[in-house]
Design an enzyme around this catalytic site. Structure first.
Site, mmCIF file in Angstrom:
data_model
loop_
_atom_site.group_PDB
_atom_site.id
_atom_site.type_symbol
_atom_site.label_atom_id
_atom_site.label_comp_id
_atom_site.label_asym_id
_atom_site.label_seq_id
_atom_site.Cartn_x
_atom_site.Cartn_y
_atom_site.Cartn_z
ATOM 1 N N LYS A 65 -23.560 -54.424 -12.077
ATOM 2 C CA LYS A 65 -24.748 -53.979 -11.140
ATOM 3 C C LYS A 65 -24.262 -52.697 -10.721
ATOM 4 O O LYS A 65 -25.064 -51.904 -10.068
ATOM 5 C CB LYS A 65 -24.545 -54.923 -9.949
ATOM 6 C CG LYS A 65 -25.122 -56.440 -10.218
ATOM 7 C CD LYS A 65 -24.926 -57.361 -8.968
ATOM 8 C CE LYS A 65 -24.979 -58.468 -9.241
ATOM 9 N NZ LYS A 65 -24.363 -59.530 -8.022
ATOM 10 N N ASP A 125 -11.918 -47.173 -15.549
ATOM 11 C CA ASP A 125 -10.507 -47.503 -15.209
ATOM 12 C C ASP A 125 -9.526 -47.640 -16.359
ATOM 13 O O ASP A 125 -9.161 -46.493 -17.159
ATOM 14 C CB ASP A 125 -10.399 -48.708 -14.100
ATOM 15 C CG ASP A 125 -8.996 -48.974 -13.542
ATOM 16 O OD1 ASP A 125 -8.345 -48.063 -13.694
ATOM 17 O OD2 ASP A 125 -9.188 -49.949 -12.821
HETATM 18 P P1 5GP Z 1 -12.080 -50.901 -16.972
HETATM 19 O O1 5GP Z 1 -12.492 -52.008 -17.974
HETATM 20 O O2 5GP Z 1 -12.397 -49.668 -17.345
HETATM 21 O O3 5GP Z 1 -10.693 -51.326 -16.354
HETATM 22 O O4 5GP Z 1 -13.021 -51.395 -15.720
HETATM 23 C C1 5GP Z 1 -14.339 -50.974 -15.483
HETATM 24 C C2 5GP Z 1 -14.703 -51.982 -14.557
HETATM 25 O O5 5GP Z 1 -13.982 -52.324 -13.492
HETATM 26 C C3 5GP Z 1 -15.893 -51.145 -13.749
HETATM 27 O O6 5GP Z 1 -17.198 -51.174 -14.195
HETATM 28 C C4 5GP Z 1 -15.848 -51.759 -12.149
HETATM 29 O O7 5GP Z 1 -16.501 -52.946 -12.229
HETATM 30 C C5 5GP Z 1 -14.441 -52.172 -12.047
HETATM 31 N N1 5GP Z 1 -13.786 -51.180 -11.443
HETATM 32 C C6 5GP Z 1 -12.518 -50.437 -12.017
HETATM 33 N N2 5GP Z 1 -12.076 -49.697 -10.664
HETATM 34 C C7 5GP Z 1 -12.789 -49.772 -9.794
HETATM 35 C C8 5GP Z 1 -12.815 -49.398 -8.400
HETATM 36 O O8 5GP Z 1 -12.204 -48.614 -7.881
HETATM 37 N N3 5GP Z 1 -13.853 -49.901 -7.579
HETATM 38 C C9 5GP Z 1 -14.768 -50.925 -7.837
HETATM 39 N N4 5GP Z 1 -15.427 -51.322 -7.090
HETATM 40 N N5 5GP Z 1 -14.766 -51.470 -9.017
HETATM 41 C C10 5GP Z 1 -13.900 -50.801 -10.187
#
Ligand code: 5GP
Length: 202
Positions: A65, A125
């Site tokens: 979302k 991230d």
């Molecule tokens: P990745 O797969 O790149 O590690 O994570 C991506 C997902 O992790 C994002 O779409 C989000 O849902 C969540 N996420 C990563 N870092 C944050 C953050 O600092 N805040 C929030 N609210 N969600 C995060």
């Protein structure tokens, strides 16, 4: 997490940790990106996408979302023919750290075959979620797959990834607002702030 991809550089505005913006909510350490900064940067991204996709009728895929506010603001700043679709994936649950496991909760309504896909994500991230999605859309026969992420955390990427559009490069902190949640809350904040660490359990 230490990045395995240190040469990963984007021409996006970098936001310094704890910039001197006023705290606007009791649960936040600081406001990181104001409403005005968001709107100005999203407008620039819209102009970039208009320029790059003028004759391509792209399919913009919003990752639910968290990317909803980004998508609604961005698409109104894109001045070319496009279609939109929505996908929901889970990689975090209610925790604040990535699980590394991506699960499709809601799939697309329209096929991506031969379409120029732009994935719209709230934040990158580790990059595991976008890596999985880019591969998935290539596998379904997309003509091309680009990534537009509103935020990119500095130095946390665990996998190499081609990213075409980045809104802001931010420090490695847990942020909420403008669609981003913690345990489904804070999405409606019109700006992006750093959540107080004591509010999330390890
Ligand atoms: P990745 O797969 O790149 O590690 O994570 C991506 C997902 O992790 C994002 O779409 C989000 O849902 C969540 N996420 C990563 N870092 C944050 C953050 O600092 N805040 C929030 N609210 N969600 C995060």
């Amino acid at each position: 997490m230490t990045s395995d991809y240190p040469e990963f550089v984007h021409p996006s505005p970098a936001v310094a940790a704890f910039e001197e913006q006023p705290v606007s909510h009791d649960d936040l350490v600081c406001t990181l990106i104001s409403e005005d900064q968001l709107h100005r940067r999203v407008a620039q991204m819209g102009a970039d996408i208009t320029r790059d996709y003028a004759d391509k009728d792209p399919l913009l895929i919003c990752i639910l979302k968290g990317a909803v506010y980004f998508m609604t603001d961005l698409t109104r700043m894109i001045d070319c023919s496009l279609t939109m679709d929505f996908m929901a994936v889970s990689s975090y649950g209610d925790a604040h750290k990535t699980s590394g496991v991506v699960r499709i909760i809601k799939d697309l309504n329209e096929p991506v075959t031969d379409r120029h896909v732009i994935i719209l994500e709230d934040i990158l991230d580790t990059g595991l979620t976008l890596k999985y999605l880019a591969r998935n859309f290539h596998g379904r026969g997309a003509a091309s797959v680009a990534i537009a992420t509103l935020l990119l955390k500095e130095g946390t990427q665990a996998v190499p990834l081609d990213i075409q559009y980045v809104g802001f490069t931010i420090p490695d902190a847990f942020v909420v607002g403008y669609g981003l949640d913690y345990a489904q809350h804070y999405r409606n904040l019109p700006y992006i702030g750093v959540l107080k660490p004591e509010l999330y359990a390890d």
